[in-house]
Design a protein around this motif. Structure first.
Motif, PDB file in Angstrom:
ATOM      1  N   ALA A   1       0.837  -1.216   0.000  1.00 60.14           N
ATOM      2  CA  ALA A   1       0.000   0.000   0.000  1.00 60.14           C
ATOM      3  C   ALA A   1       0.865   1.257   0.000  1.00 60.14           C
ATOM      4  CB  ALA A   1      -0.940  -0.019   1.202  1.00 60.14           C
ATOM      5  N   GLU A   2       1.928   1.259   0.806  1.00 64.49           N
ATOM      6  CA  GLU A   2       2.837   2.425   0.858  1.00 64.49           C
ATOM      7  C   GLU A   2       3.514   2.650  -0.481  1.00 64.49           C
ATOM      8  OE1 GLU A   2       6.120   2.129   3.573  1.00 64.49           O
ATOM      9  OE2 GLU A   2       4.775   2.418   5.290  1.00 64.49           O
ATOM     10  N   LYS A   3       3.882   1.549  -1.123  1.00 68.21           N
ATOM     11  CA  LYS A   3       4.568   1.666  -2.416  1.00 68.21           C
ATOM     12  C   LYS A   3       3.611   2.190  -3.481  1.00 68.21           C
ATOM     13  CE  LYS A   3       8.000  -1.727  -1.103  1.00 68.21           C
ATOM     14  NZ  LYS A   3       8.551  -3.075  -1.202  1.00 68.21           N
ATOM     15  N   GLU A   4       2.371   1.734  -3.416  1.00 68.13           N
ATOM     16  CA  GLU A   4       1.356   2.263  -4.340  1.00 68.13           C
ATOM     17  C   GLU A   4       1.215   3.777  -4.130  1.00 68.13           C
ATOM     18  OE1 GLU A   4      -2.669   0.907  -3.634  1.00 68.13           O
ATOM     19  OE2 GLU A   4      -3.490   2.227  -5.180  1.00 68.13           O
ATOM     20  N   ALA A   5       1.152   4.183  -2.869  1.00 63.03           N
ATOM     21  CA  ALA A   5       0.966   5.608  -2.576  1.00 63.03           C
ATOM     22  C   ALA A   5       2.130   6.421  -3.138  1.00 63.03           C
ATOM     23  CB  ALA A   5       0.830   5.809  -1.070  1.00 63.03           C
ATOM     24  N   LEU A   6       3.344   5.876  -3.002  1.00 59.98           N
ATOM     25  CA  LEU A   6       4.513   6.597  -3.519  1.00 59.98           C
ATOM     26  C   LEU A   6       4.441   6.718  -5.048  1.00 59.98           C
ATOM     27  CD1 LEU A   6       7.200   7.989  -3.005  1.00 59.98           C
ATOM     28  CD2 LEU A   6       8.314   5.742  -2.995  1.00 59.98           C
ATOM     29  N   PHE A   7       4.105   5.625  -5.726  1.00 57.47           N
ATOM     30  CA  PHE A   7       3.920   5.693  -7.186  1.00 57.47           C
ATOM     31  C   PHE A   7       2.897   6.786  -7.522  1.00 57.47           C
ATOM     32  CE2 PHE A   7       5.762   1.358  -7.955  1.00 57.47           C
ATOM     33  CZ  PHE A   7       6.510   1.662  -9.091  1.00 57.47           C
ATOM     34  N   ARG A   8       1.781   6.776  -6.805  1.00 59.82           N
ATOM     35  CA  ARG A   8       0.715   7.743  -7.132  1.00 59.82           C
ATOM     36  C   ARG A   8       1.176   9.182  -6.883  1.00 59.82           C
ATOM     37  NH1 ARG A   8      -4.410   5.826  -8.252  1.00 59.82           N
ATOM     38  NH2 ARG A   8      -4.746   3.603  -7.844  1.00 59.82           N
ATOM     39  N   ASP A   9       1.989   9.397  -5.829  1.00 61.26           N
ATOM     40  CA  ASP A   9       2.512  10.748  -5.561  1.00 61.26           C
ATOM     41  C   ASP A   9       3.417  11.212  -6.685  1.00 61.26           C
ATOM     42  OD1 ASP A   9       1.246  10.926  -3.184  1.00 61.26           O
ATOM     43  OD2 ASP A   9       3.027  10.548  -1.928  1.00 61.26           O
ATOM     44  N   LEU A  10       4.216  10.268  -7.202  1.00 56.66           N
ATOM     45  CA  LEU A  10       5.248  10.649  -8.181  1.00 56.66           C
ATOM     46  C   LEU A  10       4.713  10.704  -9.609  1.00 56.66           C
ATOM     47  CD1 LEU A  10       8.121   8.419  -6.737  1.00 56.66           C
ATOM     48  CD2 LEU A  10       7.948  10.906  -6.554  1.00 56.66           C
ATOM     49  N   LEU A  11       3.657   9.948  -9.876  1.00 61.34           N
ATOM     50  CA  LEU A  11       3.151   9.875 -11.259  1.00 61.34           C
ATOM     51  C   LEU A  11       2.082  10.942 -11.496  1.00 61.34           C
ATOM     52  CD1 LEU A  11       3.070   6.004 -11.675  1.00 61.34           C
ATOM     53  CD2 LEU A  11       4.660   7.607 -12.770  1.00 61.34           C
ATOM     54  N   VAL A  12       2.543  12.179 -11.397  1.00 59.32           N
ATOM     55  CA  VAL A  12       1.642  13.304 -11.626  1.00 59.32           C
ATOM     56  C   VAL A  12       2.207  14.106 -12.793  1.00 59.32           C
ATOM     57  CG1 VAL A  12       0.695  15.415 -10.619  1.00 59.32           C
ATOM     58  CG2 VAL A  12       0.971  13.374  -9.192  1.00 59.32           C
ATOM     59  N   HIS A  13       1.407  14.280 -13.820  1.00 59.19           N
ATOM     60  CA  HIS A  13       1.868  14.993 -15.030  1.00 59.19           C
ATOM     61  C   HIS A  13       0.615  15.368 -15.815  1.00 59.19           C
ATOM     62  CE1 HIS A  13       3.707  15.700 -18.944  1.00 59.19           C
ATOM     63  NE2 HIS A  13       4.886  15.752 -18.324  1.00 59.19           N
ATOM     64  N   PRO A  14       0.617  16.548 -16.442  1.00 58.09           N
ATOM     65  CA  PRO A  14      -0.594  16.943 -17.193  1.00 58.09           C
ATOM     66  C   PRO A  14      -0.991  15.933 -18.272  1.00 58.09           C
ATOM     67  CG  PRO A  14       0.958  18.763 -17.050  1.00 58.09           C
ATOM     68  CD  PRO A  14       1.646  17.585 -16.441  1.00 58.09           C
ATOM     69  N   ALA A  15      -0.002  15.175 -18.795  1.00 59.88           N
ATOM     70  CA  ALA A  15      -0.336  14.213 -19.861  1.00 59.88           C
ATOM     71  C   ALA A  15      -0.867  12.888 -19.302  1.00 59.88           C
ATOM     72  CB  ALA A  15       0.889  13.954 -20.727  1.00 59.88           C
ATOM     73  N   ILE A  16      -0.758  12.691 -17.999  1.00 59.92           N
ATOM     74  CA  ILE A  16      -1.300  11.459 -17.396  1.00 59.92           C
ATOM     75  C   ILE A  16      -2.776  11.699 -17.090  1.00 59.92           C
ATOM     76  CG2 ILE A  16      -1.224   9.891 -15.411  1.00 59.92           C
ATOM     77  CD1 ILE A  16       1.771  10.283 -15.258  1.00 59.92           C
ATOM     78  N   GLN A  17      -3.625  10.942 -17.778  1.00 63.68           N
ATOM     79  CA  GLN A  17      -5.060  11.186 -17.615  1.00 63.68           C
ATOM     80  C   GLN A  17      -5.604  10.519 -16.363  1.00 63.68           C
ATOM     81  OE1 GLN A  17      -6.839  10.219 -21.430  1.00 63.68           O
ATOM     82  NE2 GLN A  17      -6.046  12.134 -22.266  1.00 63.68           N
ATOM     83  N   GLN A  18      -4.990   9.400 -15.989  1.00 58.90           N
ATOM     84  CA  GLN A  18      -5.470   8.677 -14.822  1.00 58.90           C
ATOM     85  C   GLN A  18      -4.411   7.656 -14.401  1.00 58.90           C
ATOM     86  OE1 GLN A  18      -8.860   6.110 -15.568  1.00 58.90           O
ATOM     87  NE2 GLN A  18      -9.724   6.486 -13.555  1.00 58.90           N
ATOM     88  N   VAL A  19      -4.278   7.444 -13.103  1.00 60.23           N
ATOM     89  CA  VAL A  19      -3.509   6.290 -12.616  1.00 60.23           C
ATOM     90  C   VAL A  19      -4.528   5.383 -11.935  1.00 60.23           C
ATOM     91  CG1 VAL A  19      -1.692   5.492 -11.069  1.00 60.23           C
ATOM     92  CG2 VAL A  19      -1.397   7.642 -12.309  1.00 60.23           C
ATOM     93  N   ARG A  20      -4.685   4.176 -12.508  1.00 61.38           N
ATOM     94  CA  ARG A  20      -5.705   3.240 -11.989  1.00 61.38           C
ATOM     95  C   ARG A  20      -5.037   2.061 -11.307  1.00 61.38           C
ATOM     96  NH1 ARG A  20      -7.774   3.920 -17.092  1.00 61.38           N
ATOM     97  NH2 ARG A  20      -6.518   2.146 -17.769  1.00 61.38           N
ATOM     98  N   GLY A  21      -5.787   1.390 -10.446  1.00 54.99           N
ATOM     99  CA  GLY A  21      -5.294   0.101  -9.957  1.00 54.99           C
ATOM    100  C   GLY A  21      -5.410  -0.060  -8.472  1.00 54.99           C
ATOM    101  N   LYS A  22      -4.797  -1.120  -8.014  1.00 54.00           N
ATOM    102  CA  LYS A  22      -4.815  -1.465  -6.593  1.00 54.00           C
ATOM    103  C   LYS A  22      -3.449  -2.039  -6.272  1.00 54.00           C
ATOM    104  CE  LYS A  22      -7.631  -2.211  -2.998  1.00 54.00           C
ATOM    105  NZ  LYS A  22      -8.216  -1.020  -2.377  1.00 54.00           N
TER     106      LYS A  22
END
Ligand SMILES: Cc1ncc(COP(=O)(O)O)c(C=O)c1O
Length: 397
Positions: free
Chosen positions: A308-329
């Motif tokens: 869960a922590e690793k997912e949260a870190l990915f989600r924090d870092l994968l922010v970019h205007p060209a990224i429309q969505q980060v999906r998953g679990k």
């Protein structure tokens, strides 16, 4: 072009006109190394297999010990083979009470075939319900329940009596009736681009199956063994399947699958006629020894709890205007971009820069993230930096 590549193209059957053609000499942890020693971060784990990373010493040791004792002895189900018995016992110990009978197969697709046959045998019914955009494998039965016409039209006739419902759409649940032998569904859809169902939907699906006497087959071939942050993905939803399908990470890097059910259901394979499913290599002793070691390692190191922590870190870092969505679990994620062209260019650039990623069979505008669960926070930062720079390179946003 290297000689090896030429030989690969000449003598190894090709499945596309554009294979990746990467060559690796060895792999360890989250890294794969080419002949020049260049490391590549494996962000897809060979499509959800290498959850413990590559070359886990504990798994390797178990393989070596078993190879020294025996390899193949007999077709599945006749001899009492220690690795099969011990692995089944361990699996059953971490599963709900109704999942106590394990049938080991060679692959995910074979587990699908076995489960569909079992559902028909046990219920005496012929109809099957599957989901649009599903992927369950590439054999004829598995193709029949694949929810993507493009990939199966060339192989008709396929299994008759398969009806498709929309994933996560409660309206369609009424298509499950007293005529339905089974519903086969991925707990979290993988090749659809990682689609997580609503809790209310999946619970209503379970209830509808129970109400109609339909067996619920949960395909966790991609999602099990900690990938989503729980040992099994169905644990997120407080439901239990009648038949569970496993493969991929099950073998710790060795080829093995399984369909698992209650003794009562599984007994349907035993008589009238006998030998309801036959496999020569299913549950190969070396693969079972590897799988048991992998499961022990996963549990002893409590890897699922780190997800869960690793997912949260990915989600924090994968922010970019060209990224429309980060999906998953958990560490089963998809990054949605505008279209396939952009996605493919970014994927290729990531690979050039030492990060292996990929797209999805039924969702070509999304990039796959399924790293080994052992990936560290620093390694996540390194990988995300490569991804964001590749996106920047092509979008300048
Ligand atoms: C959800 C799911 N089911 C079944 C399969 C088929 O497994 P295999 O390739 O081992 O036949 C896959 C493979 O990608 C899968 O992702």
């Amino acid at each position: 072009m290297s000689t090896l590549r030429q030989l690969f193209l000449a003598n190894n059957a090709q499945t596309t006109n554009f294979p990746l053609l990467l060559e690796f000499e060895r792999a360890e942890g989250i890294y794969m190394y080419n002949a020049e020693g260049k490391p590549y971060i494996d962000l897809i784990s060979g499509i959800g297999v290498s959850s413990l990373g590559h070359s886990n010493p504990y798994v390797i040791n178990a393989i070596k010990e078993q190879v020294d004792k025996y390899m193949h002895l007999m077709v599945y189900g006749e001899y009492v083979q220690t690795p099969q018995v011990c692995f089944a016992e361990k699996l059953v110990s971490v599963l709900p009470d109704n999942l106590q009978s394990v049938y080991f197969t060679n692959s995910g697709a074979e587990a699908v075939e076995g489960a569909l046959k079992l559902a028909k045998r046990f219920t005496g019914r012929q109809q099957i319900v599957a989901c649009l955009n599903s992927y369950h494998g590439s054999t004829h039965g598995a193709l029949s329940v694949m929810g993507n016409e493009e990939f199966k039209q060339a192989y008709r006739p396929l299994l008759p009596g398969v009806n498709f419902i929309r994933f996560n759409n409660p309206e369609d649940l009424m298509l499950i009736t007293e005529e339905t032998a089974c519903v086969i569904i991925e707990t979290i859809q993988g090749e659809a681009g990682i689609r997580v169902p609503d809790l209310t939907y999946i619970q209503a699906l379970r209830a509808r199956c129970t109400e109609t006497g339909t067996l619920l087959i949960l395909d966790e071939i991609q999602a099990a063994f900690g990938r989503t942050g729980k040992l099994f993905a169905f644990e997120h939803f407080d439901i239990v399947p009648d038949i569970l399908l496993l493969a991929k990470a099950l073998g710790g890097g060795m080829p093995i699958g399984a369909f698992i059910s209650s003794n009562q259901i599984m007994d349907a394979l035993k008589e009238n006629p006998i030998l309801g499913h036959i496999t020569t290599f299913g549950g190969h002793p070396v693969c079972c020894a590897a799988g048991l070691a992998a499961l022990e390692f996963l549990l002893d190191n409590n890897l699922a709890a780190t997800v869960a922590e690793k997912e949260a870190l990915f989600r924090d870092l994968l922010v970019h205007p060209a990224i429309q969505q980060v999906r998953g679990k958990g560490l089963m994620m998809a990054i949605e971009l505008e279209n396939f062209d952009l996605n493919k260019k970014i994927i290729d650039r990531c690979i050039e820069n030492g990060v292996i990623t990929d797209w999805f069979l039924h969702c070509s505008n999304s990039m796959r993230l399924a790293p080994p669960l052992i990936i560290t926070h620093d390694e996540i930062r390194k990988a995300c930096d490569v991804i964001i720079k590749a996106i920047d390179f092509y979008t300048n946003k």
